[in-house]
Design a protein around this motif. Structure first.
Motif, PDB file in Angstrom:
ATOM      1  N   LEU A 241      74.387  22.446  77.099  1.00  0.00           N
ATOM      2  CA  LEU A 241      74.458  21.114  77.693  1.00  0.00           C
ATOM      3  C   LEU A 241      75.768  20.954  78.458  1.00  0.00           C
ATOM      4  O   LEU A 241      76.770  21.578  78.124  1.00  0.00           O
ATOM      5  CB  LEU A 241      74.405  20.017  76.617  1.00  0.00           C
ATOM      6  CG  LEU A 241      73.166  19.905  75.734  1.00  0.00           C
ATOM      7  CD1 LEU A 241      73.364  18.790  74.718  1.00  0.00           C
ATOM      8  CD2 LEU A 241      71.911  19.662  76.552  1.00  0.00           C
ATOM      9  N   GLU A 242      75.742  20.093  79.463  1.00  0.00           N
ATOM     10  CA  GLU A 242      76.945  19.625  80.122  1.00  0.00           C
ATOM     11  C   GLU A 242      76.994  18.110  79.975  1.00  0.00           C
ATOM     12  O   GLU A 242      76.177  17.517  79.260  1.00  0.00           O
ATOM     13  CB  GLU A 242      76.931  20.033  81.601  1.00  0.00           C
ATOM     14  CG  GLU A 242      75.756  19.478  82.376  1.00  0.00           C
ATOM     15  CD  GLU A 242      75.762  19.919  83.827  1.00  0.00           C
ATOM     16  OE1 GLU A 242      76.744  20.553  84.265  1.00  0.00           O
ATOM     17  OE2 GLU A 242      74.779  19.622  84.538  1.00  0.00           O
ATOM     18  N   ARG A 243      77.935  17.481  80.632  1.00  0.00           N
ATOM     19  CA  ARG A 243      78.037  16.028  80.575  1.00  0.00           C
ATOM     20  C   ARG A 243      76.737  15.403  81.070  1.00  0.00           C
ATOM     21  O   ARG A 243      76.196  15.781  82.096  1.00  0.00           O
ATOM     22  CB  ARG A 243      79.207  15.551  81.436  1.00  0.00           C
ATOM     23  CG  ARG A 243      79.440  14.052  81.394  1.00  0.00           C
ATOM     24  CD  ARG A 243      80.573  13.644  82.329  1.00  0.00           C
ATOM     25  NE  ARG A 243      80.924  12.233  82.150  1.00  0.00           N
ATOM     26  CZ  ARG A 243      80.315  11.231  82.767  1.00  0.00           C
ATOM     27  NH1 ARG A 243      79.305  11.476  83.608  1.00  0.00           N
ATOM     28  NH2 ARG A 243      80.687   9.980  82.550  1.00  0.00           N
ATOM     29  N   GLY A 244      76.222  14.422  80.311  1.00  0.00           N
ATOM     30  CA  GLY A 244      75.000  13.763  80.738  1.00  0.00           C
ATOM     31  C   GLY A 244      74.253  13.131  79.583  1.00  0.00           C
ATOM     32  O   GLY A 244      74.722  13.104  78.438  1.00  0.00           O
ATOM     33  N   GLU A 245      73.076  12.581  79.896  1.00  0.00           N
ATOM     34  CA  GLU A 245      72.182  11.997  78.898  1.00  0.00           C
ATOM     35  C   GLU A 245      70.958  12.889  78.798  1.00  0.00           C
ATOM     36  O   GLU A 245      70.276  13.150  79.792  1.00  0.00           O
ATOM     37  CB  GLU A 245      71.776  10.576  79.311  1.00  0.00           C
ATOM     38  CG  GLU A 245      70.839   9.908  78.312  1.00  0.00           C
ATOM     39  CD  GLU A 245      70.589   8.442  78.633  1.00  0.00           C
ATOM     40  OE1 GLU A 245      71.574   7.697  78.779  1.00  0.00           O
ATOM     41  OE2 GLU A 245      69.404   8.053  78.733  1.00  0.00           O
ATOM     42  N   TRP A 246      70.666  13.323  77.568  1.00  0.00           N
ATOM     43  CA  TRP A 246      69.647  14.339  77.344  1.00  0.00           C
ATOM     44  C   TRP A 246      68.588  13.836  76.378  1.00  0.00           C
ATOM     45  O   TRP A 246      68.910  13.220  75.356  1.00  0.00           O
ATOM     46  CB  TRP A 246      70.297  15.613  76.804  1.00  0.00           C
ATOM     47  CG  TRP A 246      71.402  16.097  77.677  1.00  0.00           C
ATOM     48  CD1 TRP A 246      72.742  15.899  77.496  1.00  0.00           C
ATOM     49  CD2 TRP A 246      71.272  16.811  78.897  1.00  0.00           C
ATOM     50  NE1 TRP A 246      73.454  16.461  78.514  1.00  0.00           N
ATOM     51  CE2 TRP A 246      72.572  17.031  79.399  1.00  0.00           C
ATOM     52  CE3 TRP A 246      70.175  17.306  79.620  1.00  0.00           C
ATOM     53  CZ2 TRP A 246      72.820  17.719  80.585  1.00  0.00           C
ATOM     54  CZ3 TRP A 246      70.422  17.988  80.798  1.00  0.00           C
ATOM     55  CH2 TRP A 246      71.719  18.192  81.274  1.00  0.00           C
TER      56      TRP A 246
END
Length: 442
Positions: A241-246
């Protein structure tokens, strides 16, 4: 036959051959799916839900048998992963042959049977000891307030430090893994995944005192567009994952794993939100457990939240920026943020949710933020190995790649993608097979 007619006939034969090959590949996919599964009916027809996917162990792990005494302990080699079994109230010894050129970390991931009963405080202890039984480093981990089993990770370490009196000589050391279980807890064996990694020393030791102040505030919520990224079934196939909404979907009793690259000087912030359900409003305590593990698979933090049918959110505490100096702290939450590299997130949904809300997946939203500019790393005397963030790591985080060998195989990737149950795989495969067969006939 004219050249054009011959070419047309050849093209037709080629198309039929390719169609037949696609049909054979589809049939092979179904056979592979059936071979790895244990259910006998499709979900639409079955009275019970498909079993949960098992924990995903490293396929390269070597089998080893922990000894009952240090005298019989078998060695763990650096850079290797091992598999073993830990019985209830069991105690296992492994040997380390250490010099004074590198720091040593040995981790254990203990995997109980999913959904098994666990009493408060059930867990295990892992330690590194010298030849006289002095502990060089240890961690104790347990299931906390939750009364259900789930994978637990912890590590022990031996640090080379001229300012420390014990555990500094070269020679034989021992890893001890000891399980602590209540009499009422599930008696089944726990599977172990052991990993031995090393860290180079610094070229020159400097002050290791922690800064008095640090950015402890929580940043503004992540507002990026929500994207789907189903977690893996173990640390080995944790999804990047990277920065964000998952968005993911999680079943009762299931544990999902992700990993996030965090560089020197950066901070990781994570929240997990369990979506609402219209199936009831009964309270389930400690329904969702959110955990954080460092690049050497050492325990950092665990948070839980209860659930009563409405959205429920849990957040990891703000942690100091990743810094080599953090190792001078006693508390796991600070001490564990001592390396750059992949940090692992895990989310477990209580099996008790099934009794209250049905054995159907609930929506899970992860909001991940990595703040702070990358800082220069410590002046290591050698290759930092896993304790760094590379350009390839950032690319993997952007794409959602994993280190799992299964993910590199297209057939197994189809079977494993998204944590699909066997019945779903068979149903999709059957449809694909039928379609390919019809195309071949045409």
């Amino acid at each position: 036959m004219s050249t054009q007619a011959g070419a047309a006939a050849g093209n037709g034969a080629g198309r039929r051959g390719r169609a037949a090959a696609r049909t054979r590949r589809a049939a092979a996919l179904l056979t592979a799916a059936a071979a790895i599964g244990t259910v006998t009916a499709l979900p639409a027809w079955a009275a019970e839900a498909a079993p949960l996917p098992p924990y995903s162990f490293d396929p390269s792990a070597q089998r080893i048998a922990g000894a009952g005494t240090s005298a019989d302990a078998k060695p763990l080699e650096p850079g290797r992963t091992y598999r073993d079994t830990l019985k209830k109230d069991g105690k296992l010894y492994y040997r380390l042959n250490l010099d004074t050129s590198r720091n040593t970390y040995v981790s254990a991931v203990a995997v109980p049977e999913p959904g098994g009963k666990a009493a408060y405080g059930d867990g295990f202890r892992i330690s590194v000891q010298d030849g006289s039984g002095v502990e060089c480093g240890y961690q104790d981990v347990n299931f906390g307030a939750g009364d259900y089993g789930r994978p637990l990770a912890a590590y022990a370490r031996r640090i080379v430090d001229p300012d420390v009196s014990g555990c500094q000589e070269a020679g034989a050391y021992y890893v001890v893994v000891e399980r602590d279980s209540d009499a009422a807890s599930a008696p089944g064996d726990w599977q172990l995944e052991l990993q031995h990694v090393t860290e180079p020393l610094l070229k020159e030791n400097g002050p290791d005192e922690l800064p008095g102040s640090w950015p402890s505030g929580t940043p503004a919520p992540v507002t990026a567009e929500q994207r789907k990224r189903q977690g893996g079934n173990g640390l080995h196939d944790a999804v990047s994952l990277e920065r964000g909404e998952w968005r993911a979907d999680i079943r009762p009793g299931q544990t999902l794993f992700w990993r996030v690259p965090v560089d020197w000087g950066q901070q990781l912030f994570t929240t997990a939100e369990l979506g609402s359900s219209d199936a009831g409003d009964d309270l389930v305590g400690n329904a969702l457990a959110l955990g954080l593990t460092n690049p050497a698979r050492g325990f950092v933090e665990l948070k839980t939240v209860s659930y009563s049918g409405d959205p429920a959110r849990v957040a990891l505490d703000p942690r100091r920026p990743v810094d080599h100096k953090n190792r001078s702290a006693y508390e796991d939450g600070t001490n564990g943020m001592r390396f750059a590299g992949w940090y692992y997130l895990s989310a477990t949904l209580s099996p008790q949710i099934a009794a209250k809300y049905g054995d159907q997946p609930l929506p899970l939203i992860l909001r991940v933020d990595v703040t702070g500019a990358k800082q220069p790393g410590p002046d290591y005397a050698g290759d930092p190995g896993i304790f760094q963030v590379t350009a390839d790591d950032r690319d993997a985080a952007a794409s959602g790649a994993t280190d799992s060998e299964a993910a590199d195989d297209p057939t197994m990737a189809v079977v494993a993608a998204g944590g699909l149950g066997l019945g779903t795989v068979l149903l999709v495969g059957l449809g694909a097979w039928t379609l390919l067969a019809r195309r071949a006939a045409r």
